[in-house]
Design an enzyme around this catalytic site. Structure first.
Site, short mmCIF file in Angstrom:
data_model
loop_
_atom_site.label_atom_id
_atom_site.label_comp_id
_atom_site.label_asym_id
_atom_site.label_seq_id
_atom_site.Cartn_x
_atom_site.Cartn_y
_atom_site.Cartn_z
N GLY A 253 41.50 48.55 -6.47
CA GLY A 253 40.60 48.48 -5.32
C GLY A 253 41.30 48.95 -4.05
O GLY A 253 40.66 49.28 -3.06
N ASP B 285 42.91 51.77 -3.31
CA ASP B 285 43.08 53.08 -3.93
C ASP B 285 44.32 53.87 -3.52
O ASP B 285 44.99 54.45 -4.36
CB ASP B 285 41.86 53.96 -3.64
CG ASP B 285 40.54 53.34 -4.07
OD1 ASP B 285 40.53 52.18 -4.52
OD2 ASP B 285 39.52 54.02 -3.94
N GLN C 287 38.29 46.51 -12.20
CA GLN C 287 38.64 46.20 -10.80
C GLN C 287 39.08 44.73 -10.70
O GLN C 287 38.96 44.00 -11.68
CB GLN C 287 37.43 46.47 -9.89
CG GLN C 287 37.60 47.73 -9.09
CD GLN C 287 36.50 47.99 -8.09
OE1 GLN C 287 35.42 47.42 -8.16
NE2 GLN C 287 36.77 48.88 -7.15
N TYR D 3 28.95 55.27 -1.50
CA TYR D 3 29.08 54.50 -2.75
C TYR D 3 27.67 54.11 -3.24
O TYR D 3 27.20 53.00 -2.98
CB TYR D 3 29.90 53.22 -2.52
CG TYR D 3 31.27 53.43 -1.91
CD1 TYR D 3 32.26 54.15 -2.59
CD2 TYR D 3 31.57 52.90 -0.66
CE1 TYR D 3 33.51 54.33 -2.03
CE2 TYR D 3 32.83 53.07 -0.10
CZ TYR D 3 33.78 53.79 -0.79
OH TYR D 3 35.02 53.96 -0.23
N TYR E 141 42.08 54.27 5.21
CA TYR E 141 41.72 53.53 4.01
C TYR E 141 42.68 52.36 3.75
O TYR E 141 42.73 51.45 4.55
CB TYR E 141 41.67 54.54 2.87
CG TYR E 141 40.58 54.31 1.84
CD1 TYR E 141 39.30 53.91 2.18
CD2 TYR E 141 40.83 54.53 0.48
CE1 TYR E 141 38.32 53.73 1.22
CE2 TYR E 141 39.84 54.36 -0.49
CZ TYR E 141 38.60 53.96 -0.11
OH TYR E 141 37.64 53.78 -1.08
N TRP E 142 43.48 52.38 2.68
CA TRP E 142 44.33 51.22 2.37
C TRP E 142 45.77 51.42 2.81
O TRP E 142 46.68 50.78 2.30
CB TRP E 142 44.26 50.91 0.87
CG TRP E 142 42.92 50.36 0.47
CD1 TRP E 142 41.84 51.07 0.08
CD2 TRP E 142 42.49 48.98 0.48
NE1 TRP E 142 40.77 50.23 -0.18
CE2 TRP E 142 41.14 48.95 0.06
CE3 TRP E 142 43.13 47.76 0.80
CZ2 TRP E 142 40.40 47.77 -0.06
CZ3 TRP E 142 42.39 46.58 0.67
CH2 TRP E 142 41.06 46.60 0.25
N TRP F 182 34.00 44.62 -7.88
CA TRP F 182 34.38 43.50 -6.99
C TRP F 182 33.50 43.47 -5.75
O TRP F 182 33.29 42.41 -5.16
CB TRP F 182 35.88 43.45 -6.72
CG TRP F 182 36.56 44.47 -5.86
CD1 TRP F 182 36.24 45.77 -5.71
CD2 TRP F 182 37.73 44.24 -5.05
NE1 TRP F 182 37.15 46.37 -4.86
CE2 TRP F 182 38.07 45.46 -4.45
CE3 TRP F 182 38.55 43.13 -4.78
CZ2 TRP F 182 39.18 45.60 -3.59
CZ3 TRP F 182 39.63 43.27 -3.94
CH2 TRP F 182 39.94 44.48 -3.35
N TYR G 205 27.90 61.30 -5.18
CA TYR G 205 29.17 60.67 -5.57
C TYR G 205 29.89 61.45 -6.66
O TYR G 205 29.28 61.89 -7.63
CB TYR G 205 28.93 59.23 -6.05
CG TYR G 205 30.23 58.52 -6.36
CD1 TYR G 205 31.02 58.02 -5.33
CD2 TYR G 205 30.69 58.40 -7.67
CE1 TYR G 205 32.25 57.41 -5.60
CE2 TYR G 205 31.91 57.78 -7.95
CZ TYR G 205 32.68 57.29 -6.91
OH TYR G 205 33.88 56.69 -7.17
N GLU H 243 33.19 49.56 6.97
CA GLU H 243 33.93 49.38 5.71
C GLU H 243 35.28 48.72 5.97
O GLU H 243 35.71 47.82 5.24
CB GLU H 243 34.11 50.76 5.04
CG GLU H 243 34.81 50.69 3.70
CD GLU H 243 34.86 52.05 2.98
OE1 GLU H 243 34.44 53.06 3.60
OE2 GLU H 243 35.31 52.09 1.83
C1 DGY Z 1 36.00 55.73 -4.39
O1 DGY Z 1 35.32 56.55 -5.02
O2 DGY Z 1 36.50 55.95 -3.28
C2 DGY Z 1 36.15 54.40 -4.95
O3 DGY Z 1 37.01 53.61 -4.20
C3 DGY Z 1 36.53 54.38 -6.38
O4 DGY Z 1 36.34 53.10 -6.82
#
Ligand code: DGY
Length: 425
Positions: free
Chosen positions: A162, A164, A103, A31, A350-351, A37, A83, A394
């Site tokens: 956020g 994702d 966000q 990132y 991740y989420w 956020w 990115y 993370e």
């Molecule tokens: C990503 O690129 O993984 C981000 O979470 C997008 O905001």
């Protein structure tokens, strides 16, 4: 295992080494820009040792604010090859270049905390100058992300939440047409293992929604009304309600009476909106697909933000306590981002399971304020133990405690510092 003083020093080093000159990247590589956020949480971290630098982080975030009030989810300061999707894909026509979505609106809550810490007159002046910008960003939410005035926040892209790839978005995302997605190359997998990241099908949907916004010329009204993904997100709605309460506190401190009256209406509406998100069948606050009208039926870490938002009857809170005990019994560490009793739970991805320090921080704050001190302490203790053993990752696996995603992560460092700071208040 590192001691508290070493961890504190390491957390500060992470913030200063991810500082790119007035704004902070979440982590190197994965990132490489300024995220909305993330920056707000980073400001809280900086405020534990440098309030002026914390204010600078918010100021630089608002340099990306659009004329219509939206604070975008990414501010691009350079076109980094590490990115995707970069500014040339978003084509949002803003200077500095930004993405075209937002966000969760934590900035006002952070600004209010900074205001309470700012002894220095120049910091106070700078925070005062931010107030109208915060008001404009909240007005944008009410006008374009709640066009029917339901008191919720409508998410039009999973990146806005956020969270994702939360399973809450699986069904709504299944209805998004991905057949016209232009060829693209993911970059995230150059930095993180695929087992920790969203799937290819989810990325196709992320890109399809980006293309939709771009085809609308990033017209906020058109997107809010016609996006093929419109979900009332529990996380964004609860965070926004709390942000309105904090913005109102700031308005009172600044003597902004007219603004305070405007915010009072938003708060009253938000309290009603939270009740729309109560799913009686699941006995929890769940996100709701506004196109089909269906609640997700899933308990996520965002469901526990009710205390932070200041909502929930005593029956609703009792139901949340039951979910909390049920989930605690399945996890070594709290709070997983997704219900471990669901088949879609994935402790590493991740989420869809991992623990995130920022959500834990908000849940703990709300629970402590609501007198749920045991749960609040557990969150703090677990977070410190995870970081001491695994570093400032993370996110963390709630079963094994292993770190996932990027390393030397700014918001994890920031939350560690903020947690130590609040323990000393
Ligand atoms: C990503 O690129 O993984 C981000 O979470 C997008 O905001």
């Amino acid at each position: 295992m590192l001691e508290q003083a070493e961890l504190r020093a390491a957390a500060r080093r992470i913030l200063t080494s991810n500082d790119r000159g007035g704004y902070t990247v979440p982590t190197h590589g994965l990132y490489p820009y300024q995220w909305n956020w993330d920056s707000a949480f980073v400001a809280l971290g900086f405020s534990t040792f440098d309030v002026g630098r914390a204010v600078t982080e918010l100021e630089s975030l608002f340099e990306g604010q659009w004329i219509n009030g939206m604070v975008p989810h990414i501010i691009f300061r350079a076109d980094e090859r590490s990115y995707f999707p970069g500014p040339s894909v978003w084509r949002a026509n803003h200077s500095p270049p930004t993405s075209g979505i937002t966000q969760p609106s934590v900035a006002a809550s952070v600004a209010w905390q900074l205001w309470q810490k700012a002894d220095d007159e120049s910091d106070q002046r700078r925070l005062r100058a931010l107030f109208p910008k915060l008001m404009a960003s909240h007005r944008w939410f009410h006008q374009f992300r709640d066009p029917d005035h339901l008191g919720i926040v409508v998410m039009t892209h999973p990146w806005e939440s956020g969270r994702d790839n939360s399973p809450e978005w699986d069904e709504p995302m299944a209805n998004v047409d991905t057949s016209r997605v232009e060829p693209y190359q993911r970059r995230d997998l150059d930095h993180a293992d695929a087992s920790m990241r969203p799937t290819q099908a989810q990325y196709d949907c992320f890109v399809a929604l980006l293309q939709f916004g771009r085809e609308c010329g990033w017209d906020a009204a058109a997107i809010g009304r016609t996006s093929p993904l419109r979900v009332a997100d529990v996380g964004m709605s609860m965070i926004h309600l709390r942000a309105n309460r904090d913005l109102q506190a700031m308005a009172s401190a600044l003597g902004e009476d007219e603004a305070s009256r405007e915010i009072a209406l938003w708060i009253a509406r938000g309290e009603q909106g939270a009740q729309l998100l109560w799913d009686p069948a699941r006995a929890a606050f769940c996100s709701r697909d506004l196109i089909t009208g269906k609640p997700s039926g899933y308990v996520t870490s965002a469901s526990f933000l009710a205390h932070y938002a200041g909502v929930g009857s005593s029956d609703q809170r009792a139901a949340l306590r039951e979910h909390w005990s049920r989930i605690s019994a399945r996890c070594s560490f709290m709070c997983p981002s997704f219900d471990p009793e669901e088949t879609k739970f994935d402790s590493y991805r991740y989420w869809r399971g991992p623990i995130w320090a920022v959500v834990n921080f908000l849940i703990a704050k709300g629970m402590a304020e609501a007198g749920e001190t045991q749960a609040a302490h557990r969150l703090g203790d677990d977070m410190r133990a995870l970081i001491a053993a695994g570093g400032f990752r993370e996110a963390f696996d709630p079963i094994t405690g292993a770190g996932t995603g990027g390393d030397l992560f700014s918001w994890t460092a920031a939350m560690y510092l903020a947690w130590l700071d609040s323990a000393n208040d």
